[in-house]
Write a protein that holds these residues in place. Structure first.
Motif, short mmCIF file in Angstrom:
data_model
loop_
_atom_site.label_atom_id
_atom_site.label_comp_id
_atom_site.label_asym_id
_atom_site.label_seq_id
_atom_site.Cartn_x
_atom_site.Cartn_y
_atom_site.Cartn_z
N UNK A 12 1.05 -1.34 0.11
CA UNK A 12 0.28 0.23 0.23
C UNK A 12 0.84 1.13 0.16
N UNK A 13 0.65 2.44 0.18
CA UNK A 13 0.88 4.06 0.56
C UNK A 13 2.01 3.53 1.29
N UNK A 14 2.15 2.93 2.81
CA UNK A 14 3.04 2.41 3.78
C UNK A 14 1.82 1.45 4.07
N UNK A 15 3.43 0.32 4.30
CA UNK A 15 3.28 -0.82 5.47
C UNK A 15 3.52 -1.05 7.06
N UNK A 16 2.88 -1.93 7.84
CA UNK A 16 2.84 -2.19 8.49
C UNK A 16 1.81 -2.53 9.37
N UNK A 17 1.43 -2.32 10.57
CA UNK A 17 0.05 -3.47 11.40
C UNK A 17 -0.55 -1.64 11.69
N UNK A 18 -1.92 -1.35 11.76
CA UNK A 18 -2.89 -0.84 11.87
C UNK A 18 -3.23 -1.09 12.54
N UNK A 19 -4.03 -0.35 13.69
CA UNK A 19 -5.09 -0.18 14.46
C UNK A 19 -6.53 0.69 14.33
N UNK A 20 -6.91 1.52 13.61
CA UNK A 20 -7.65 1.21 12.83
C UNK A 20 -8.07 1.60 11.16
N UNK A 21 -9.85 1.47 11.12
CA UNK A 21 -9.90 0.62 9.28
C UNK A 21 -9.68 2.20 9.38
N UNK A 22 -9.70 2.96 9.22
CA UNK A 22 -9.84 4.00 9.44
C UNK A 22 -8.56 5.27 8.55
N UNK A 23 -7.83 4.76 9.16
CA UNK A 23 -5.99 4.39 9.07
C UNK A 23 -5.33 4.15 7.89
N UNK A 24 -5.99 2.73 7.28
CA UNK A 24 -5.65 1.98 6.88
C UNK A 24 -6.34 1.62 5.38
N UNK A 25 -7.53 2.12 5.60
CA UNK A 25 -7.94 2.23 4.61
C UNK A 25 -7.65 4.11 3.46
#
Length: 207
Positions: A12-25
């Protein structure tokens, strides 16, 4: 309060582990070939991030919490689920073997559908699959509305019929006709206990 989820972005534009769908989206929406999936625990997410996306593509985000339950779902069985981006929005559905997670059918995406309509169509599709293969297995869905509609034999959706979703309404009519012509058991489908068993194995692993 919604349960915390952890979103792995492999591509994606950035990779990693995220804690909200809004951020992931924001990292995957509109990104060609984006690879991402939701997990129930950070431990699962961290383990997945160290692996390749292909190992999780098309499989539910659940780790099989139901296996440890005192009252687990009936095995063997079929689980169905739907996903919809918006309401209405692009809708798709699928069915899997509960124990293995193996996908046995998938349909969509179709424009201007809803999650409950997708669940309704998925249950009926599972019923027709069982008839075709001459099998009798429980079907699990996490949509109470869809289960009730199947038992009534009528899809009671408030979805507006438009030119874009004509195919969705054609599938609804076909499903209703099949239900009218076939006698069902007392419980056409069972409610998946998400709180006790974790995500439905047919879950698309998204929002």
């Amino acid at each position: 309060m919604p349960k915390q989820k952890f979103y792995v972005v492999w591509k994606g534009r950035e990779t990693g582990i995220f804690t909200s769908w809004a951020e992931c989206e924001t990292l995957v929406k509109g990104f060609v070939g984006a690879e991402f999936k939701a997990f129930e625990t950070r431990r699962e997410a961290e383990s997945a991030f160290q692996s390749k996306y292909e190992a999780f593509k098309g499989r539910a985000s659940t780790s099989g919490k139901w296996r440890k339950s005192e009252e687990p779902p009936i095995i063997p069985s079929i689980c169905v689920d739907a996903a919809c981006k918006g309401s209405p929005g692009k809708m798709e559905y699928r069915g899997v073997e509960t124990e293995s997670g193996r996908e046995i059918f998938r349909a969509g995406p179709y424009p201007d559908g809803t999650n409950n309509v997708g669940e309704f169509l998925a249950i009926v599709r599972a019923l027709t699959w069982l008839v075709k293969h001459k099998r009798k297995l429980p079907i699990y869905s996490d949509s109470e509305n869809a289960i009730a509609w199947v038992e009534m034999g009528v899809c009671k959706t408030r979805l507006k019929h438009t030119g874009k979703n004509a195919i969705v309404f054609a599938m609804i009519r076909s499903a209703e006709n099949w239900l009218a012509e076939n006698e069902l058991d007392d419980e056409a489908a069972l409610k998946w206990n998400t709180g006790e068993w974790g995500e439905n194995p047919a879950d698309f692993g998204r929002k």
